[in-house]
Write a protein that holds these residues in place. Structure first.
Motif, PDB file in Angstrom:
ATOM      1  N   UNK A 322       0.821  -1.221   0.000  1.00  0.00           N
ATOM      2  CA  UNK A 322       0.000   0.000   0.000  1.00  0.00           C
ATOM      3  C   UNK A 322       0.850   1.265   0.000  1.00  0.00           C
ATOM      4  N   UNK A 323       2.136   1.144  -0.288  1.00  0.00           N
ATOM      5  CA  UNK A 323       3.028   2.290  -0.098  1.00  0.00           C
ATOM      6  C   UNK A 323       2.732   3.449  -1.034  1.00  0.00           C
ATOM      7  N   UNK A 324       2.084   3.200  -2.154  1.00  0.00           N
ATOM      8  CA  UNK A 324       1.797   4.284  -3.100  1.00  0.00           C
ATOM      9  C   UNK A 324       0.359   4.780  -2.990  1.00  0.00           C
ATOM     10  N   UNK A 325      -0.349   4.346  -1.970  1.00  0.00           N
ATOM     11  CA  UNK A 325      -1.737   4.768  -1.791  1.00  0.00           C
ATOM     12  C   UNK A 325      -1.850   5.752  -0.627  1.00  0.00           C
ATOM     13  N   UNK A 326      -2.913   6.512  -0.666  1.00  0.00           N
ATOM     14  CA  UNK A 326      -3.171   7.466   0.403  1.00  0.00           C
ATOM     15  C   UNK A 326      -3.641   6.707   1.641  1.00  0.00           C
ATOM     16  N   UNK A 327      -2.964   6.925   2.750  1.00  0.00           N
ATOM     17  CA  UNK A 327      -3.296   6.240   3.991  1.00  0.00           C
ATOM     18  C   UNK A 327      -3.991   7.198   4.938  1.00  0.00           C
ATOM     19  N   UNK A 328      -4.784   6.674   5.888  1.00  0.00           N
ATOM     20  CA  UNK A 328      -5.512   7.554   6.813  1.00  0.00           C
ATOM     21  C   UNK A 328      -4.569   8.477   7.578  1.00  0.00           C
ATOM     22  N   UNK A 329      -4.903   9.744   7.595  1.00  0.00           N
ATOM     23  CA  UNK A 329      -4.061  10.738   8.263  1.00  0.00           C
ATOM     24  C   UNK A 329      -3.864  10.437   9.752  1.00  0.00           C
ATOM     25  N   UNK A 330      -4.907  10.016  10.481  1.00  0.00           N
ATOM     26  CA  UNK A 330      -4.673   9.697  11.900  1.00  0.00           C
ATOM     27  C   UNK A 330      -3.633   8.606  12.102  1.00  0.00           C
ATOM     28  N   UNK A 331      -3.586   7.626  11.192  1.00  0.00           N
ATOM     29  CA  UNK A 331      -2.633   6.537  11.339  1.00  0.00           C
ATOM     30  C   UNK A 331      -1.215   7.006  11.060  1.00  0.00           C
ATOM     31  N   UNK A 332      -1.025   7.785  10.008  1.00  0.00           N
ATOM     32  CA  UNK A 332       0.313   8.308   9.720  1.00  0.00           C
ATOM     33  C   UNK A 332       0.737   9.323  10.780  1.00  0.00           C
ATOM     34  N   UNK A 333      -0.234  10.090  11.287  1.00  0.00           N
ATOM     35  CA  UNK A 333       0.085  11.020  12.366  1.00  0.00           C
ATOM     36  C   UNK A 333       0.524  10.296  13.625  1.00  0.00           C
ATOM     37  N   UNK A 334      -0.112   9.173  13.908  1.00  0.00           N
ATOM     38  CA  UNK A 334       0.284   8.371  15.061  1.00  0.00           C
ATOM     39  C   UNK A 334       1.695   7.838  14.882  1.00  0.00           C
TER      40      UNK A 334
END
Length: 427
Positions: A322-334
């Protein structure tokens, strides 16, 4: 666990942040459930070792990004500056907080087995304390000892120009882990420090580490080579002969990190995906086989570790897919605050244990409340401790810019890059 290596854009590192976020949540749940959901945890652990899941994901991410950080900079000095200012500021704040709370009687400081305060302090400053026969002030600090050993190995390989042999190294370590179990090589915890003494081992280990880092960061090619090779000695000696985890697991941990590096090389054209896949098969097979044999051939005794390890590898694979897909901001922020989450949560748990005590029965509401308090606190520690520390490191690493002497810069060669600070050419 210790943040990204820097250099890549946020979009490219989003999947790594997401993985760190997942790993941090699972580790926090593992430790907080011992206080707030003890009955549930007792039932879960034999089936799925949540702690091992989280740290294995962290180790895979570190293996993926840390060597890339060194190679991108092409300079050992700036690499060590970046690591020190990324890891130590928050570590120092957390350690000082625990000691202060201990002096106030709020938390209980663990017993160090009669070791002097000086040796305990020196061992912790190196971050190799878990490999130097010294119990960690906080339980989670043990993983940083293996991270530091990995850093030393990465610098050594970079110095002798063997850094692109990640797949071979991962396979070798995994096979050695399996062979050690098959041969019945089971060393007691801290076997080396018990034989030579904890104090002398700490003195020698700390001295070797400091000299190695200073020499490897020098401008002289001879000193760089000497420092790189010397720095590998603590890792190669302490991990197998003085680790607190079994011999096979210490080797598996290093193999897992180099597996992450092999994946990075495949993604960036420095190796093939078939080679990375083959490395993964060998590392996973040897790790699972070692855990099974270590449990006297009884899957029941180690199935929690095996399930967690397999889940960690699959989770890393899913993140990679999934590295080239948009991931949920809360998860990346965490994931961005994951180092704070990792280091701060045991302090909060120690305060709970030392004041109100552990819950008498499982209470999911208290578990949710714990996360509700922890995460905002970690946002603050990240903003006011981690970010300034990283900024100081970048300023110190950049230094004054000078034009290279002797004409224009040489073209970038596969194994030679200019140091960001001095613009000298490093292997």
């Amino acid at each position: 666990m210790t943040g990204n290596g820097g250099g890549a854009g946020p979009a490219r590192l989003g999947w790594l942040d997401a993985l760190r976020g997942v790993a941090a949540l699972v580790v926090v749940f593992d430790h907080s459930s011992a206080t707030l959901l003890a009955d549930f945890r007792r039932e879960l652990m034999p089936e799925f070792n949540t702690s091992r899941f989280g740290i294995m994901v962290f180790f895979l991410v570190s293996g993926y990004i840390v060597p890339a950080s060194l190679e991108r900079r092409g300079c050992v000095r700036t690499f060590w500056i970046g690591r020190v200012f990324r890891v130590y500021p928050l570590w120092a704040v957390v350690v000082a907080t625990v000691l202060g709370l201990g002096l106030c009687g709020v938390v209980e400081i663990r017993d160090f087995g009669g070791q002097s305060a000086v040796t305990v302090a020196v061992a912790h400053v190196t971050m190799l304390q878990e490999l130097l026969g010294t119990p960690s002030l906080l339980l989670v600090l043990w993983t940083l000892s293996y991270e530091m050993a990995f850093y030393l190995l990465v610098v050594a390989l970079f110095t002798v120009r063997l850094h692109r042999r990640s797949a071979t190294i991962a396979v070798t370590l995994a096979v050695l882990a399996a062979a050690s179990v098959a041969a019945g090589a089971a060393l007691p915890a801290s076997a080396l420090s018990d034989r030579v003494g904890t104090g002398p081992l700490i003195l020698v280990g700390a001295s070797v580490m400091v000299v190695a880092i200073c020499c490897a960061s020098a401008t002289s090619p001879v000193l760089r080579l000497f420092g790189g090779v010397l720095g590998a000695l603590p890792a190669l000696v302490l991990v197998p002969f003085n680790g607190t985890v079994p011999l096979w697991e210490g080797l598996v941990i290093l193999a897992v990190m180099f597996l992450g590096t092999a994946v990075h090389r495949a993604e960036h054209g420095q190796g093939t995906w078939w080679r990375a896949a083959g490395t993964a098969v060998v590392v996973v097979g040897c790790a699972v086989g070692s855990a099974y044999r270590y449990g006297d051939g009884e899957l029941f005794t180690r199935r929690g570790w095996i399930a967690a390890f397999l889940a960690a590898v699959l989770t890393f694979g899913a993140g990679l897919a999934w590295r080239r897909r948009q991931l949920p901001l809360p998860l990346t922020g965490l994931g961005t605050i994951s180092y704070s989450v990792y280091l701060v949560h045991p302090v909060l748990l120690a305060v709970i244990d030392g004041t109100v005590g552990r819950a008498r029965r499982d209470d999911p509401a208290l578990e949710a409340a714990f996360f509700a308090v922890l995460l905002p606190l970690c946002v603050l520690t990240h903003r006011w401790v981690e970010v300034p520390g990283q900024a100081w490191g970048r300023r110190l690493a950049s230094g004054p810019r000078r034009k290279p002497v002797g004409g224009p810069e040489r073209p970038l060669l596969p194994f030679r890059r200019p140091c960001e600070r001095t613009r000298r050419w490093y292997p």
